[in-house]
Motif scaffolding. Structure first.
Motif, PDB file in Angstrom:
ATOM      1  N   ASN A 291      30.606  18.268 -31.455  1.00 15.72           N
ATOM      2  CA  ASN A 291      29.377  18.278 -32.256  1.00 15.72           C
ATOM      3  C   ASN A 291      28.673  19.625 -32.183  1.00 15.72           C
ATOM      4  O   ASN A 291      27.626  19.779 -31.545  1.00 15.72           O
ATOM      5  CB  ASN A 291      28.432  17.163 -31.782  1.00 15.72           C
ATOM      6  CG  ASN A 291      28.991  15.789 -32.076  1.00 15.72           C
ATOM      7  OD1 ASN A 291      29.799  15.610 -32.981  1.00 15.72           O
ATOM      8  ND2 ASN A 291      28.565  14.796 -31.299  1.00 15.72           N
ATOM      9  N   GLY A 292      29.246  20.631 -32.804  1.00 20.64           N
ATOM     10  CA  GLY A 292      28.577  21.927 -32.878  1.00 20.64           C
ATOM     11  C   GLY A 292      28.967  22.872 -31.766  1.00 20.64           C
ATOM     12  O   GLY A 292      29.575  22.495 -30.762  1.00 20.64           O
ATOM     13  N   ASP A 293      28.587  24.135 -31.935  1.00 12.36           N
ATOM     14  CA  ASP A 293      28.955  25.169 -30.973  1.00 12.36           C
ATOM     15  C   ASP A 293      28.301  24.974 -29.618  1.00 12.36           C
ATOM     16  O   ASP A 293      28.791  25.466 -28.612  1.00 12.36           O
ATOM     17  CB  ASP A 293      28.579  26.551 -31.528  1.00 12.36           C
ATOM     18  CG  ASP A 293      29.420  26.927 -32.739  1.00 12.36           C
ATOM     19  OD1 ASP A 293      30.508  26.340 -32.891  1.00 12.36           O
ATOM     20  OD2 ASP A 293      28.987  27.796 -33.520  1.00 12.36           O
ATOM     21  N   GLY A 294      27.166  24.288 -29.576  1.00 11.80           N
ATOM     22  CA  GLY A 294      26.488  24.088 -28.296  1.00 11.80           C
ATOM     23  C   GLY A 294      26.802  22.761 -27.650  1.00 11.80           C
ATOM     24  O   GLY A 294      26.029  22.266 -26.822  1.00 11.80           O
ATOM     25  N   ALA A 295      27.949  22.177 -27.995  1.00  5.28           N
ATOM     26  CA  ALA A 295      28.282  20.849 -27.487  1.00  5.28           C
ATOM     27  C   ALA A 295      28.438  20.829 -25.968  1.00  5.28           C
ATOM     28  O   ALA A 295      28.100  19.850 -25.308  1.00  5.28           O
ATOM     29  CB  ALA A 295      29.561  20.338 -28.151  1.00  5.28           C
ATOM     30  N   PHE A 296      28.973  21.931 -25.421  1.00  8.10           N
ATOM     31  CA  PHE A 296      29.075  22.034 -23.966  1.00  8.10           C
ATOM     32  C   PHE A 296      29.162  23.510 -23.601  1.00  8.10           C
ATOM     33  O   PHE A 296      29.377  24.371 -24.465  1.00  8.10           O
ATOM     34  CB  PHE A 296      30.283  21.259 -23.420  1.00  8.10           C
ATOM     35  CG  PHE A 296      31.619  21.743 -23.918  1.00  8.10           C
ATOM     36  CD1 PHE A 296      32.347  22.683 -23.207  1.00  8.10           C
ATOM     37  CD2 PHE A 296      32.167  21.250 -25.096  1.00  8.10           C
ATOM     38  CE1 PHE A 296      33.583  23.131 -23.645  1.00  8.10           C
ATOM     39  CE2 PHE A 296      33.399  21.676 -25.549  1.00  8.10           C
ATOM     40  CZ  PHE A 296      34.115  22.630 -24.832  1.00  8.10           C
ATOM     41  N   ARG A 297      28.991  23.798 -22.330  1.00 13.88           N
ATOM     42  CA  ARG A 297      28.991  25.186 -21.878  1.00 13.88           C
ATOM     43  C   ARG A 297      30.294  25.474 -21.137  1.00 13.88           C
ATOM     44  O   ARG A 297      30.626  24.797 -20.162  1.00 13.88           O
ATOM     45  CB  ARG A 297      27.807  25.439 -20.946  1.00 13.88           C
ATOM     46  CG  ARG A 297      26.448  25.357 -21.630  1.00 13.88           C
ATOM     47  CD  ARG A 297      25.321  25.323 -20.638  1.00 13.88           C
ATOM     48  NE  ARG A 297      25.382  24.097 -19.829  1.00 13.88           N
ATOM     49  CZ  ARG A 297      24.483  23.762 -18.909  1.00 13.88           C
ATOM     50  NH1 ARG A 297      23.450  24.556 -18.685  1.00 13.88           N
ATOM     51  NH2 ARG A 297      24.609  22.645 -18.223  1.00 13.88           N
ATOM     52  N   GLY A 298      31.027  26.473 -21.602  1.00 16.60           N
ATOM     53  CA  GLY A 298      32.253  26.885 -20.939  1.00 16.60           C
ATOM     54  C   GLY A 298      32.021  28.098 -20.066  1.00 16.60           C
ATOM     55  O   GLY A 298      30.975  28.756 -20.135  1.00 16.60           O
ATOM     56  N   LEU A 299      32.997  28.399 -19.255  1.00 12.00           N
ATOM     57  CA  LEU A 299      32.868  29.527 -18.336  1.00 12.00           C
ATOM     58  C   LEU A 299      32.831  30.865 -19.061  1.00 12.00           C
ATOM     59  O   LEU A 299      32.351  31.854 -18.516  1.00 12.00           O
ATOM     60  CB  LEU A 299      34.043  29.514 -17.350  1.00 12.00           C
ATOM     61  CG  LEU A 299      33.987  28.433 -16.267  1.00 12.00           C
ATOM     62  CD1 LEU A 299      35.313  28.367 -15.533  1.00 12.00           C
ATOM     63  CD2 LEU A 299      32.861  28.710 -15.291  1.00 12.00           C
ATOM     64  N   SER A 300      33.332  30.895 -20.293  1.00 12.82           N
ATOM     65  CA  SER A 300      33.335  32.154 -21.028  1.00 12.82           C
ATOM     66  C   SER A 300      31.938  32.588 -21.448  1.00 12.82           C
ATOM     67  O   SER A 300      31.700  33.764 -21.710  1.00 12.82           O
ATOM     68  CB  SER A 300      34.221  32.034 -22.270  1.00 12.82           C
ATOM     69  OG  SER A 300      33.704  31.041 -23.143  1.00 12.82           O
ATOM     70  N   SER A 301      31.005  31.633 -21.498  1.00 21.79           N
ATOM     71  CA  SER A 301      29.651  31.964 -21.953  1.00 21.79           C
ATOM     72  C   SER A 301      28.568  31.619 -20.940  1.00 21.79           C
ATOM     73  O   SER A 301      27.399  31.900 -21.178  1.00 21.79           O
ATOM     74  CB  SER A 301      29.346  31.235 -23.268  1.00 21.79           C
ATOM     75  OG  SER A 301      29.444  29.828 -23.093  1.00 21.79           O
ATOM     76  N   SER A 302      28.953  31.008 -19.810  1.00 21.68           N
ATOM     77  CA  SER A 302      27.960  30.596 -18.813  1.00 21.68           C
ATOM     78  C   SER A 302      28.471  30.914 -17.417  1.00 21.68           C
ATOM     79  O   SER A 302      29.677  30.885 -17.176  1.00 21.68           O
ATOM     80  CB  SER A 302      27.690  29.089 -18.907  1.00 21.68           C
ATOM     81  OG  SER A 302      27.255  28.722 -20.197  1.00 21.68           O
ATOM     82  N   PRO A 303      27.578  31.227 -16.496  1.00 24.50           N
ATOM     83  CA  PRO A 303      28.008  31.396 -15.104  1.00 24.50           C
ATOM     84  C   PRO A 303      28.543  30.087 -14.552  1.00 24.50           C
ATOM     85  O   PRO A 303      28.237  29.001 -15.056  1.00 24.50           O
ATOM     86  CB  PRO A 303      26.732  31.840 -14.388  1.00 24.50           C
ATOM     87  CG  PRO A 303      25.606  31.422 -15.286  1.00 24.50           C
ATOM     88  CD  PRO A 303      26.140  31.449 -16.669  1.00 24.50           C
ATOM     89  N   SER A 304      29.366  30.181 -13.524  1.00 18.28           N
ATOM     90  CA  SER A 304      30.074  29.020 -12.997  1.00 18.28           C
ATOM     91  C   SER A 304      29.135  27.865 -12.651  1.00 18.28           C
ATOM     92  O   SER A 304      29.415  26.707 -12.941  1.00 18.28           O
ATOM     93  CB  SER A 304      30.871  29.417 -11.744  1.00 18.28           C
ATOM     94  OG  SER A 304      31.492  28.301 -11.167  1.00 18.28           O
TER      95      SER A 304
END
Length: 209
Positions: free
Chosen positions: A152-165
């Protein structure tokens, strides 16, 4: 088809959508459907397709059904076309070599379903580099009960490529060493696996009877 869905979770929603499109495109390259005697001689077709989510040992078994549901959602369009053409379809979360064990790790009052394993030498996480001998416990994150929320959209979840661990929803960081095998009596030790037998049964089971 072996599918590294966990890598897509690390990368983020865009990677999951790219994976969905890639799998559909790959299937379009093959002739799919039931074979007849003549077609098996001159124009062979693919009668069975197994979509296998690899690295199931990087998740607690309580999340395996959810991993299968995510993969089933990812390949839904391609699978529908293949089934319409007469091919048999199955989806499974598997690991050809199980490199981890399961555990419950306490975090405050919570008990998180986690995995225990020995990271390969040189692997690193949270600023620590592992020596190849030390066993660690890790909680990679809970997959949703409804796989649609991941799409459901680009902000559906946060991956390691865009967020700190520490802020990522999923952290499938480490490669684990295979388990050390111990011989019992005269029997040859066998590597543990997850659902490899189910995959083989679906693909070639009837031909071995």
């Amino acid at each position: 088809m072996l599918v590294d869905a966990l890598a897509a979770f690390n990368a983020g929603p865009e990677a999951l959508h790219d994976l969905e499109a890639a799998l559909a495109g790959i299937l379009d390259c093959f002739r799919i459907g039931r074979s007849t005697f003549l077609s098996s001689l001159f124009r062979p077709r693919i009668e069975r397709i197994l979509f296998a989510a690899t690295k199931a040992d990087h998740l607690h078994h309580s999340s395996h059904d959810r991993l299968e549901a995510v993969l089933r959602r990812t390949v839904a369009k391609a699978a529908d076309r293949a089934e319409y053409a007469g091919a048999g379809i199955d989806v499974v979360a598997l690991s050809a070599v199980r490199a981890t064990r399961e555990a419950q790790v306490a975090r405050g009052r919570e008990k998180l379903p986690s995995i225990l394993g020995t990271p390969a030498k040189g692997e690193s996480a949270n600023g620590e580099t592992f020596d190849g001998d030390t066993e660690v416990a890790t909680f990679p994150g809970d997959l949703p009960a409804d796989p649609d929320v991941l799409f459901n959209g680009d902000g559906a979840f946060r991956g390691l490529s865009s967020s700190p661990s520490e802020k990522a929803d999923y952290r499938f960081l480490l490669r684990f060493r295979p388990p050390q095998l111990e011989r019992e009596g005269n029997e040859e030790p066998a590597l543990p696996h997850i659902r490899l037998d189910r995959a083989l049964q679906f693909l070639i089971g009837d031909r071995l009877q």
